[in-house]
Each structure stands twice: as structure tokens, then as C-alpha cells.
Design a protein around this motif. Sequence first.
Motif, mmCIF file in Angstrom:
data_model
loop_
_atom_site.group_PDB
_atom_site.id
_atom_site.type_symbol
_atom_site.label_atom_id
_atom_site.label_comp_id
_atom_site.label_asym_id
_atom_site.label_seq_id
_atom_site.Cartn_x
_atom_site.Cartn_y
_atom_site.Cartn_z
ATOM 1 N N PHE A 1 31.540 42.855 40.931
ATOM 2 C CA PHE A 1 31.651 41.655 39.747
ATOM 3 C C PHE A 1 30.378 42.053 39.150
ATOM 4 N N ARG A 2 30.424 41.066 37.648
ATOM 5 C CA ARG A 2 29.243 40.857 36.619
ATOM 6 C C ARG A 2 28.499 41.267 37.432
ATOM 7 N N CYS B 1 26.711 44.238 38.487
ATOM 8 C CA CYS B 1 26.701 45.589 37.342
ATOM 9 C C CYS B 1 25.218 45.690 35.925
ATOM 10 N N ARG C 1 34.038 43.290 33.680
ATOM 11 C CA ARG C 1 32.857 42.673 34.317
ATOM 12 C C ARG C 1 31.954 44.447 33.753
ATOM 13 N N GLN D 1 38.565 45.089 35.439
ATOM 14 C CA GLN D 1 38.495 45.696 34.533
ATOM 15 C C GLN D 1 39.431 46.198 33.819
ATOM 16 N N VAL E 1 36.490 46.994 40.842
ATOM 17 C CA VAL E 1 36.000 45.907 40.060
ATOM 18 C C VAL E 1 37.768 45.645 39.467
#
Length: 352
Positions: free
Chosen positions: A34-35, A38, A73, A66, A64
Motif C-alpha cells: 500500500f502507499r 512505497c 499506490r 494500481q 498492489v
Amino acid sequence: MSVKALILGCAGTVLSAEEAAFFRDLDPWGLILFRRNCADPDQIRRLVSDFRTAVGRADAPVLVDQEGGRVQRLGPPHWPKYPPARVFARLANDPLHGRALARLAGRLMAHDLHSVGITVDCAPVLDVPVAGAHDVIGDRAFSSDPAEVAALGRAMAEGLIAGGVLPVIKHIPGHGRSGADSHAALPVVEASREALEADFLPFRTLTDMPLAMTAHVVYTAIDPRRPATTSRRVMRSVVRDAIGYDGLVMTDDLSMNALEGSLGERARQAYRAGCDVVLHCNGKLDEMRQVACEARALAGRAKQRAAAALGRIRHVPEPFDAREALAVFTKSLERAESAPSTGFAADHALSL
């Protein structure tokens, strides 16, 4: 040790020693990012590598969400900002162009993900929203026309596969009619079975795709008590039979408030319903341990489906100039916004 039919998250941008030991001992099939996980390309590569080292499998899936738009993310400054799926339907008076751009978007996102070791994208969304539904899906859906959703969803999925990334069609058998956000509450859809057939169409059209994610939604015409994720009736009579999907089915996030019971109970119910793999996303180790207590080995048809899915991306991605493709994509969208009928030639986009 057998691989467990689990996909789990992690807390931050690096694996803690405790997380690495947990993954080593448990051996979940995959990891979802998740964000919070990253920061930049090199950091993601290290995180992905550390997870695969922990489980001892170089091809362990890393996932992910996306999609573009609200659900992306990996974003600026290290990655492009992609539009929501609904943008591609604005080109409806030039369907070939819309499909070309959707495929190109998938190919660009695959390039971004593949370059950091991510091999599964939880996209495209094949839900068909209806008037009055909750906006949790909204512009994440390509269109309110099932046939258009199917065409654009296929284009994006094929772009992802061409770039060495597995697509996940979601949320099977359809989240577009829900009047609630399943992150917060259980949606109950009271549409007739006949009306639901329209929602099934995109999934039926893309049954050749390797992975699917369930909807935490009750369909009273099929099972008035249980959401699809934990309903044997929905999983067998609709997903496997009526839709005809024989790929690997993973749950949506078990920690969402649409589901009842302990996390262990949720996992157990999902397996019993017929889900191949369960998903837990928030990276909280105490919760992951509860899910792990009910973890099944990846075996039988689930193991075969998982192997078949990974086989779809054991190839060198098609030749691709990402910089040129992104420039074409951006300019084409700009032209489409101002004059869709004179947008960039579809055959050029498809040739990239």
C-alpha cells in the motif's frame, strides 16, 4: 513446509525482523503493498527482495492496487499519475481509440510495477455502477454499460499481461449496485437475479483472466444471509457456474467492516465458501497472526490455479519505450478531452 493460501501486508517501508521471521515460518503465497509501503523505486525493490528471501521463493507474487485515479499506490514524484478508468469511456464515439488507450495505460502501469519487482496489479475494476449506488466504485468503473466495461477492462488487462504483470479482475460477481462502502459496512443488493445478469457480463467475458477478487456484498436474490466472499452459494452457483470463472479467486481484504466475526472466522468462512486465497491488508502483525491460525495450505485446484496464473507472466515483456509511450498517452488524453473524435490514431497507440 507448504505455501499457505494467504496474501498479507506489512507495516512500513522495510520488513522488520519480526515480520521477516513471521513470513519465513508461515510462507504466505504473496505480499500486498500500500502507499505506506512505497517511498521510492529502490526502497520498493529492497522490500520486495526481502519478502521473497524470507519465503524462499523468487517468484512469490507481490501485489498492489494500481488502478489510476483515486486508487493508485505508486504516484508522483517517482511515477506518473494515471486517470481513473471512467476517462476511457469518454472516448465512446471512438471505441477503438478508447480501447487502445486503456491497453496503453495497462502497459505503462505494468512497466512501472515490473521495474520494481511487483508482479500483480489489482485491476481492472469490472464493476458496473448504477444510478443511486454508493460512490465507492464511481469513476473507478469504466462505464455503466456492461459491454463497454468488458471491452475496456480486457484492453487494460491485456496491457498489464504484455508487460509481465498479472491483472486481478474485481470485484466478482459485481460491486456496482452497492449502496454502502464495504470498507465501512455490509452492502446489501436487492436486485433480481435477472438484473444481476448485466453485472455478471464483464466477468463472464473475461473468464480467461488468471486472478479475480471477490465482493463483500450480499445479493439477496442468491444468498440473503452471506456476502459473496463467504457464501458457498454465490461462489459455486454464480462465480464458478453461471459466470464460468475457473481462475484463482482471492478475497477482498478480510479486515473490512463488511465482514462479521473474528479475523480467523472470516478466513475460515471464505475458504469454506470456495475462495482459493484469503487477503489481509493492513499489515498489523497481531491481526495477521489471527488469520494465520486458520491458514490453509495452497493445495489441489487452488495450487493448480496459482501455478497457471504465474505461468501467464513467465515471458519477457514485449518491447516497449516507456518514455515515448507516456508522451503518446498524455498527448492523446489531452486531445481526447478537447476533441475526442479527432484523438490520436488508435493504431499508433496499439503499436507501442
